[in-house]
Design a protein around this motif. Structure first.
Motif, PDB file in Angstrom:
ATOM      1  N   GLY A   1      41.512 -40.580  94.199  1.00  0.00           N
ATOM      2  CA  GLY A   1      42.829 -40.609  94.812  1.00  0.00           C
ATOM      3  C   GLY A   1      43.888 -39.743  94.188  1.00  0.00           C
ATOM      4  O   GLY A   1      45.034 -39.744  94.643  1.00  0.00           O
TER       5      GLY A   1
ATOM      6  N   CYS B   1      43.986 -44.682  89.222  1.00  0.00           N
ATOM      7  CA  CYS B   1      44.083 -44.038  90.538  1.00  0.00           C
ATOM      8  C   CYS B   1      43.378 -44.858  91.613  1.00  0.00           C
ATOM      9  O   CYS B   1      43.920 -45.087  92.705  1.00  0.00           O
ATOM     10  CB  CYS B   1      43.466 -42.637  90.482  1.00  0.00           C
ATOM     11  SG  CYS B   1      44.455 -41.406  89.628  1.00  0.00           S
TER      12      CYS B   1
ATOM     13  N   THR C   1      40.329 -37.838 100.743  1.00  0.00           N
ATOM     14  CA  THR C   1      41.425 -38.022  99.796  1.00  0.00           C
ATOM     15  C   THR C   1      42.703 -37.455 100.417  1.00  0.00           C
ATOM     16  O   THR C   1      42.645 -36.700 101.398  1.00  0.00           O
ATOM     17  CB  THR C   1      41.138 -37.310  98.473  1.00  0.00           C
ATOM     18  OG1 THR C   1      41.114 -35.894  98.703  1.00  0.00           O
ATOM     19  CG2 THR C   1      39.802 -37.749  97.885  1.00  0.00           C
TER      20      THR C   1
ATOM     21  N   ASP D   1      50.552 -44.583  98.682  1.00  0.00           N
ATOM     22  CA  ASP D   1      50.331 -43.140  98.754  1.00  0.00           C
ATOM     23  C   ASP D   1      51.224 -42.358  97.799  1.00  0.00           C
ATOM     24  O   ASP D   1      51.484 -41.166  97.999  1.00  0.00           O
ATOM     25  CB  ASP D   1      50.526 -42.642 100.188  1.00  0.00           C
ATOM     26  CG  ASP D   1      51.941 -42.906 100.712  1.00  0.00           C
ATOM     27  OD1 ASP D   1      52.739 -43.549  99.992  1.00  0.00           O
ATOM     28  OD2 ASP D   1      52.243 -42.468 101.845  1.00  0.00           O
TER      29      ASP D   1
ATOM     30  N   ARG E   1      45.152 -46.620  94.958  1.00  0.00           N
ATOM     31  CA  ARG E   1      44.776 -46.253  96.329  1.00  0.00           C
ATOM     32  C   ARG E   1      44.182 -47.444  97.080  1.00  0.00           C
ATOM     33  O   ARG E   1      44.359 -47.556  98.295  1.00  0.00           O
ATOM     34  CB  ARG E   1      43.782 -45.089  96.305  1.00  0.00           C
ATOM     35  CG  ARG E   1      44.351 -43.794  95.742  1.00  0.00           C
ATOM     36  CD  ARG E   1      45.658 -43.397  96.385  1.00  0.00           C
ATOM     37  NE  ARG E   1      46.126 -42.102  95.903  1.00  0.00           N
ATOM     38  CZ  ARG E   1      47.395 -41.781  95.763  1.00  0.00           C
ATOM     39  NH1 ARG E   1      48.351 -42.658  96.065  1.00  0.00           N
ATOM     40  NH2 ARG E   1      47.740 -40.578  95.323  1.00  0.00           N
TER      41      ARG E   1
END
Length: 234
Positions: free
Chosen positions: A94, A63, A157, A72, A67
Motif C-alpha cells: 500500500g 502500510c 495499489t 487512503d 490500507r
C-alpha cells in the motif's frame, strides 16, 4: 502540511526535520513502529513517511494495516533494501512511493509534495468525466473501481491505479520513464527509473493476458498502452 515520520534512525530524522523547517512542514517523529502506528490512529495527518525496518512493528506491516482500514492517506516508504522484490512488496502493501537510502532530502521533498498534491486533487475532483471506458476496461476515478472485460480488478495499489488511469486516458501514446514520473508521480526525474519499471511489471501480471499485455515496451523510448493484440518482451 502535517507529516508523521516513523523512522528509528535519529540522524535521518534530524536531516528530514531540517528540510521540514525550511519548507514550512509540520513534522512529528516517532522511532518505534508500534508507537508510530498508534500515533497515526490518534492524529490527523496529510502524509506518512515510514521506514521499512522498525522496532516492534515494521513499515510493511504498518502500510498493510492502514490500507486494510481503507485509509487512503499518502504513504512514502523509506528503505535500505534495494532489490526489486523488496520494492514490490512495499508497494503491494500500500505504499504510494518509496525512497531508497541513502537519499537526497530535496528528492524526498519533491516526492512529498507530489503525492500530497495528487491526493488533494483527487479529493477535489468532481464526478464529471470520472468514468473511463475502453474496449476492455471500465475505470471509475471517483470510486477507484476497475473492471476488465466486465470483471472487477480489486488488487491494484493506489499508484498502480493512477498509472493505469493515465494510460487509459492516453491510449497508444508513447511515454518515457521520465515523463511518467513527472505526469503520474508528479516529480522530476531523480535517477530512479525502476519505480516505473516495477509498476509496469506489476500491472502486466495483474491485468495482462497471454496475447494481450496492454502495456508495451517501446525500446529506447519507454512504454505505451495499446489494447490491440500483441506480445511484449521483458
Amino acid at each position: 502540511m502535517k507529516v508523521l515520520v516513523i523512522e528509528d534512525n535519529e540522524s535521518v530524522c534530524s536531516m528530514i526535520e531540517m528540510f521540514f523547517i525550511k519548507e514550512g512542514v509540520e513534522g512529528e517523529f516517532v522511532h518505534d513502529g508500534l508507537e508510530g502506528y498508534e500515533r497515526y490512529k490518534n492524529g490527523e495527518w496529510d502524509l506518512l513517511i515510514v521506514d521499512w525496518m522498525l522496532p516492534r512493528m515494521d513499515g510493511v506491516t504498518i502500510c498493510r494495516k492502514i490500507r486494510e482500514e481503507k485509509d487512503d492517506i499518502p504513504i512514502i516508504m523509506l528503505t535500505a533494501k534495494d532489490s526489486e522484490s523488496d520494492q514490490v512488496l512495499g508497494l503491494e502493501m500500500g505504499a504510494d512511493d518509496y525512497v531508497t537510502k541513502p537519499f537526497s532530502p530535496l528528492a524526498l521533498m519533491a516526492r512529498i509534495k507530489a503525492v500530497t498534491r495528487r491526493a488533494k486533487l483527487s479529493k477535489k475532483s468532481g464526478i464529471a468525466n470520472e468514468v473511463i471506458e475502453t474496449k476492455h476496461f471500465r475505470l471509475n476515478r471517483e470510486t477507484r473501481e476497475v473492471f476488465l472485460d466486465g470483471g472487477p480488478i480489486t488488487n491494484l495499489t493506489p499508484k498502480e491505479f493512477d498509472l493505469l488511469t493515465f494510460f487509459l486516458q492516453h491510449p497508444r501514446q508513447v511515454f518515457s520513464r521520465e515523463q511518467l514520473l513527472d505526469r503520474v508521480w508528479g516529480y522530476q526525474f531523480y535517477g530512479d527509473e525502476r519505480t516505473v519499471d516495477v509498476h509496469i511489471k506489476r500491472l502486466r501480471k495483474k491485468i495482462g493476458k497471454v496475447n494481450q499485455p496492454f502495456f508495451h515496451t517501446v525500446w529506447g523510448v519507454g512504454y505505451k498502452f495499446d489494447e490491440t493484440v500483441g506480445i511484449y518482451e521483458n
